[in-house]
Design a protein around this motif. Structure first.
Motif, PDB file in Angstrom:
ATOM      1  N   ILE A 109      78.280  57.934  43.007  1.00 54.64           N
ATOM      2  CA  ILE A 109      78.227  58.013  41.535  1.00 54.64           C
ATOM      3  C   ILE A 109      77.222  56.996  41.013  1.00 54.64           C
ATOM      4  CG2 ILE A 109      79.519  57.768  39.387  1.00 54.64           C
ATOM      5  CD1 ILE A 109      81.973  58.612  40.735  1.00 54.64           C
ATOM      6  N   ASP A 110      76.220  57.475  40.282  1.00 48.45           N
ATOM      7  CA  ASP A 110      75.217  56.598  39.677  1.00 48.45           C
ATOM      8  C   ASP A 110      75.366  56.670  38.165  1.00 48.45           C
ATOM      9  OD1 ASP A 110      72.857  54.950  39.494  1.00 48.45           O
ATOM     10  OD2 ASP A 110      71.815  56.753  38.829  1.00 48.45           O
ATOM     11  N   THR A 111      75.729  55.552  37.553  1.00 50.80           N
ATOM     12  CA  THR A 111      75.886  55.514  36.099  1.00 50.80           C
ATOM     13  C   THR A 111      74.580  55.056  35.476  1.00 50.80           C
ATOM     14  OG1 THR A 111      78.227  55.007  36.302  1.00 50.80           O
ATOM     15  CG2 THR A 111      77.197  54.505  34.203  1.00 50.80           C
ATOM     16  N   GLY A 112      73.937  55.932  34.723  1.00 48.88           N
ATOM     17  CA  GLY A 112      72.703  55.589  34.028  1.00 48.88           C
ATOM     18  C   GLY A 112      72.968  55.338  32.552  1.00 48.88           C
ATOM     19  N   GLY A 113      71.903  55.038  31.810  1.00 51.26           N
ATOM     20  CA  GLY A 113      72.064  54.766  30.383  1.00 51.26           C
ATOM     21  C   GLY A 113      72.463  55.995  29.598  1.00 51.26           C
ATOM     22  N   THR A 114      72.092  57.199  30.080  1.00 54.05           N
ATOM     23  CA  THR A 114      72.352  58.433  29.342  1.00 54.05           C
ATOM     24  C   THR A 114      73.327  59.341  30.077  1.00 54.05           C
ATOM     25  OG1 THR A 114      70.065  58.271  28.562  1.00 54.05           O
ATOM     26  CG2 THR A 114      71.211  60.327  28.123  1.00 54.05           C
ATOM     27  N   PHE A 115      73.115  59.544  31.388  1.00 48.23           N
ATOM     28  CA  PHE A 115      74.002  60.423  32.162  1.00 48.23           C
ATOM     29  C   PHE A 115      74.591  59.691  33.358  1.00 48.23           C
ATOM     30  CE2 PHE A 115      71.332  63.719  30.134  1.00 48.23           C
ATOM     31  CZ  PHE A 115      72.342  64.500  29.586  1.00 48.23           C
ATOM     32  N   THR A 116      75.778  60.131  33.761  1.00 46.88           N
ATOM     33  CA  THR A 116      76.403  59.678  35.006  1.00 46.88           C
ATOM     34  C   THR A 116      76.251  60.818  36.012  1.00 46.88           C
ATOM     35  OG1 THR A 116      77.966  58.203  33.917  1.00 46.88           O
ATOM     36  CG2 THR A 116      78.600  59.037  36.076  1.00 46.88           C
ATOM     37  N   ASP A 117      75.604  60.529  37.146  1.00 48.55           N
ATOM     38  CA  ASP A 117      75.313  61.552  38.156  1.00 48.55           C
ATOM     39  C   ASP A 117      76.288  61.419  39.317  1.00 48.55           C
ATOM     40  OD1 ASP A 117      73.110  62.058  36.563  1.00 48.55           O
ATOM     41  OD2 ASP A 117      71.823  60.710  37.697  1.00 48.55           O
ATOM     42  N   VAL A 118      76.760  62.558  39.822  1.00 48.99           N
ATOM     43  CA  VAL A 118      77.769  62.557  40.881  1.00 48.99           C
ATOM     44  C   VAL A 118      77.341  63.496  42.012  1.00 48.99           C
ATOM     45  CG1 VAL A 118      80.236  62.770  41.368  1.00 48.99           C
ATOM     46  CG2 VAL A 118      79.487  62.345  39.025  1.00 48.99           C
ATOM     47  N   VAL A 119      77.458  63.008  43.252  1.00 50.61           N
ATOM     48  CA  VAL A 119      77.224  63.842  44.438  1.00 50.61           C
ATOM     49  C   VAL A 119      78.415  63.639  45.374  1.00 50.61           C
ATOM     50  CG1 VAL A 119      75.800  64.176  46.489  1.00 50.61           C
ATOM     51  CG2 VAL A 119      74.711  63.737  44.312  1.00 50.61           C
ATOM     52  N   ALA A 120      78.957  64.741  45.889  1.00 48.80           N
ATOM     53  CA  ALA A 120      80.042  64.647  46.873  1.00 48.80           C
ATOM     54  C   ALA A 120      79.621  65.388  48.129  1.00 48.80           C
ATOM     55  CB  ALA A 120      81.325  65.255  46.307  1.00 48.80           C
ATOM     56  N   VAL A 121      79.933  64.814  49.283  1.00 51.80           N
ATOM     57  CA  VAL A 121      79.639  65.479  50.546  1.00 51.80           C
ATOM     58  C   VAL A 121      80.946  65.655  51.318  1.00 51.80           C
ATOM     59  CG1 VAL A 121      79.076  63.317  51.753  1.00 51.80           C
ATOM     60  CG2 VAL A 121      78.175  65.457  52.625  1.00 51.80           C
ATOM     61  N   ASP A 122      81.139  66.881  51.813  1.00 54.05           N
ATOM     62  CA  ASP A 122      82.296  67.185  52.655  1.00 54.05           C
ATOM     63  C   ASP A 122      81.873  66.904  54.094  1.00 54.05           C
ATOM     64  OD1 ASP A 122      84.098  68.505  54.365  1.00 54.05           O
ATOM     65  OD2 ASP A 122      84.718  69.862  52.768  1.00 54.05           O
ATOM     66  N   GLU A 123      82.436  65.873  54.696  1.00 56.46           N
ATOM     67  CA  GLU A 123      81.961  65.433  56.013  1.00 56.46           C
ATOM     68  C   GLU A 123      82.322  66.408  57.124  1.00 56.46           C
ATOM     69  OE1 GLU A 123      83.076  61.205  56.324  1.00 56.46           O
ATOM     70  OE2 GLU A 123      80.989  60.880  55.792  1.00 56.46           O
ATOM     71  N   GLU A 124      83.266  67.309  56.857  1.00 56.31           N
ATOM     72  CA  GLU A 124      83.624  68.302  57.881  1.00 56.31           C
ATOM     73  C   GLU A 124      82.647  69.472  57.868  1.00 56.31           C
ATOM     74  OE1 GLU A 124      87.699  69.444  57.412  1.00 56.31           O
ATOM     75  OE2 GLU A 124      88.453  67.441  57.895  1.00 56.31           O
ATOM     76  N   SER A 125      82.383  70.006  56.665  1.00 54.89           N
ATOM     77  CA  SER A 125      81.528  71.203  56.577  1.00 54.89           C
ATOM     78  C   SER A 125      80.065  70.862  56.329  1.00 54.89           C
ATOM     79  CB  SER A 125      82.026  72.110  55.447  1.00 54.89           C
ATOM     80  OG  SER A 125      81.808  71.482  54.193  1.00 54.89           O
ATOM     81  N   GLY A 126      79.802  69.618  55.845  1.00 58.94           N
ATOM     82  CA  GLY A 126      78.433  69.238  55.492  1.00 58.94           C
ATOM     83  C   GLY A 126      78.025  69.701  54.107  1.00 58.94           C
TER      84      GLY A 126
END
Length: 700
Positions: free
Chosen positions: A10-27
């Motif tokens: 999770i990267d919190t910026g001044g305007t938007f908060t960006d989220v990336v999730a990775v499933d370590e089993e399926s990739g």
């Protein structure tokens, strides 16, 4: 119990908060964005986790770890909101902040007009104490403990709760400083104390003092923020009705992460948290695509951050600044300019057009957001020239083009320009601001900007890519998949990392093997304890050794790697040889082989690294021709109004090629391809933009 297989960045910026999730089993990798919540940054953070879990169809039980890039410390320093700070130093050195480096910005030609900025601590809040160490750490005079107690009462009486301590030569012996800290907390338990021997064990009293004071200044904010999020993360998971602690890591400026419980003790290490993650994410993506020399351009709503990456490694510096404050901690060499999507366009008293550094931020945002913004911004200019669609985030944020038009027309009238010239001018000023930042990290460092590929990401990072190629003569541009989320993706690629430094000044020809070995071993022992605390087994731990060297009499050093294994004369000479080579690359000359010029060792450094599993980047399916991704046309302005084809990036496949004028749209970003440029999709889904060669073979 469900397996804990989801890692979230999770990267919190001044305007938007960006989220990336990775499933370590399926990739599987899933991305999303949500508006930031400046009043309570934790709220946007938690909303982002909810959104990404819903996309994966998972509950909080599945989260294995969360890595976070935060702007809390950066914003406090950039806004200059450093108040209520006290400083304790050695008797006779109360003016160390005032004297500083006796340097004047832009040289002494500027000295008549330059006004020295306010000190981080006013003179009436500086206390000095008796006691003195020599440069080698031996005690000349014992610490006067009564002076420390008097200082503690002085600060307590005035309600000054944040105190930085920097005593002479404490890098060589931290004993006095540790005793000062203990007495302060004994006399004044409510105080937050930072001591220089813990923040930066390196000589140069002014930089060490400022770095320690900045650490103290941001400590309460970081502690509250990190603890708040750690507590609220517990609510996301419950094992049979009981909350559990989700492993929570915070990004550091040096290109590593650290657990939340540790980072609250060294908060200054988070000051360039988000930009560092973006540089690392872009470095990995470019490296997989076979690109070794990269400039990264991370454009957000408030600012644009640029870095240089060579052979997958972002450049590190200990000469960084955050706002008005120099910082000597190792950080990725980031230059930030106030040129983001929300940067405001305005007229100077002389009647010229300027853009930024003021930003409309997330709230109220640009005029076209319709949330009460009153001044035209870069985003308003883009939407009016047809470069971006009349909505953001796939329709989540509709844009009001009429409101934007009124604002830009009003500014155009003031500047006596027609509407298109004013909107184009806003973008042109912004492009040159970004180009100048890119020159600072290349030309100013002795690198040829024309040898580099520009990797653009962030919500607004790719909007001016073609102009930057024109202005700087760049080789080409690479736009990753989901460019709006590269910083959040970068957080999932980052190892745990802690840096340790110890000043050890000695001429190369007088350096004792035993002394060098014991210095490096002591630093490695500190790194080992930290990695063990972070849960890394003995076989997983890695150590990177380096040293700062210079020619005798020089004022600044060059950092070079020191090889692994026991210290030998050959290993020391190899480090000196690397220094000669690096000096030649940086400054154009060296004194290799000159018996009158001696190499001097200044600082020893060890980084303790705990490797983590990186997400894999998959190849995408072959394309069926760019025409199949066309969603329609709209008028866009590129020196004149032209009918421009609009492409849906999700429908473009490997090998597809298109030529400008064109606009490629996706959920988190938009890429205008100017006339005279070609875009090709590579096997990993990156867009590669190049200038089209004319019939003579030259780029046009």
């Amino acid at each position: 119990m469900e397996s804990r297989k989801i890692r979230v960045g999770i990267d919190t910026g001044g305007t938007f908060t960006d989220v990336v999730a990775v499933d370590e089993e399926s990739g599987a990798v899933v991305t999303t964005k949500t508006p930031s919540t400046p009043a309570d940054p934790a709220q946007g953070f938690l909303t982002g986790i909810e959104k990404v879990l819903a996309k994966l169809g998972e509950t909080g039980d599945a989260i294995g770890a969360v890595s976070h890039g935060t702007t809390v410390a950066t914003n406090k320093l950039l806004e200059g909101k450093v108040e209520n700070l006290g400083f304790i130093t050695t008797e006779g050195y109360e003016h160390v902040l005032e004297i500083a480096r006796q340097s004047v910005p832009d040289g002494y030609g500027n000295s008549y007009f330059w006004v020295k900025p306010d000190r981080i601590v006013p003179a009436d809040r500086v206390r000095t104490i008796g006691g003195r160490l020599a440069f080698d750490g031996s005690e000349i005079r014992p610490l006067v403990e009564d002076d420390v107690r008097t200082a503690a009462r002085f600060f307590a009486d005035r309600g000054i709760r944040t105190i930085g301590v920097c005593l002479m030569h404490s890098y060589a012996n931290p004993g006095h400083e540790r005793r000062v800290r203990d007495i302060l907390l004994e006399e004044y338990p409510e105080a937050t104390v930072s001591i220089s021997s813990q923040v930066l064990r390196e000589y140069r009293e002014y930089e060490r003092s400022i770095t320690t004071l900045v650490d103290a200044a941001v400590k309460p904010n970081i502690r509250n923020y990190v603890n708040n999020i750690a507590n609220r993360l517990r609510e996301f998971s419950s094992d049979e009705g009981e909350a559990r602690d989700i492993p929570f890591y915070v990004m550091k400026s040096n290109g590593g992460v650290l657990s939340a419980k540790e980072v609250v003790h060294q908060p200054i290490t988070t000051v360039l948290s988000g930009p560092a993650a973006g540089a690392l994410g872009a470095a990995l993506i470019a490296s997989v695509a076979g690109v070794e020399q990269v400039l990264t351009c991370d454009g957000g709503g408030t600012s644009t951050d640029v870095t240089v990456v060579v052979r997958g490694e972002p450049a590190l510096t200990t000469e960084g600044r955050v706002g008005a404050y120099p910082s000597k901690i190792p950080m990725i060499d980031v230059v930030t300019v106030g040129a983001g999507g929300g940067s405001i366009a305005w007229q100077t008293p002389e009647g010229t057009l300027r853009v930024g550094p003021q930003s409309a931020g997330a709230d109220p945002g640009p005029l076209c957001y319709g949330k009460g913004g009153s001044e035209p911004t870069i985003t308003d200019a883009h939407v009016l020239l047809g470069r971006i669609p009349p909505h953001l985030l796939g329709g989540e944020i509709p844009l009001d083009t009429e409101l934007a038009r009124k604002g830009v027309e009003q500014l155009a009238h003031q500047l006596k320009l027609d509407f298109e010239a004013c909107a184009t001018g806003i973008l042109e000023v912004s492009a040159w601001n970004q180009a100048n930042a890119l020159r600072q990290i290349t030309v100013k460092r002795g690198l040829d900007v024309r040898d580099f590929t520009l990797v653009t990401f962030g919500g607004s990072g790719s909007l001016l890519a073609c102009r930057l190629v024109d202005i700087l003569g760049l080789k080409d541009v690479l736009v990753p998949l989901n460019p709006g989320n590269v910083s959040a993706f970068g957080l999932l690629t980052v190892d745990v990392r802690n840096d340790y430094v110890q000043t050890h000044v000695c001429r190369h020809d007088r350096l004792e093997i035993a002394e060098l070995q014991s210095g490096l071993d002591a630093l490695a022992a500190e790194a080992e304890i930290a990695l063990a605390d972070e849960g890394f087994g003995e076989s997983e731990r890695k150590y990177a050794r380096s040293a700062d060297l210079r020619y005798l009499g020089q004022a600044f050093e060059v950092r070079v790697p020191v090889g692994d294994g026991p210290v030998t004369p050959e290993l020391m000479d190899e480090a000196a040889e690397r220094f000669h080579q690096a000096h030649k690359e940086l400054y154009g000359y060296d004194f290799r082989g000159d018996p009158h010029q001696h190499v001097e060792w200044v600082n020893l450094r060890v980084s303790g690294i705990g490797p983590i599993k990186r997400p894999t980047l998959n190849e995408i399916a072959a394309g069926t021709g760019a025409e199949s991704a066309v969603t329609g046309t709209r008028p866009a302005y590129f020196d004149e109004w032209v009918t421009t084809q609009v492409y849906d990036r999700a429908r473009l496949g490997a090998g597809d090629v298109l030529e400008g004028p064109a606009v490629i749209e996706e959920f988190s970003s938009t890429i205008p391809v100017h006339p005279g440029f070609r875009a090709r999709i590579d096997t990993f889904g990156n867009i590669r933009i190049t200038k089209i060669a004319d019939s003579n073979g030259a780029n046009r």
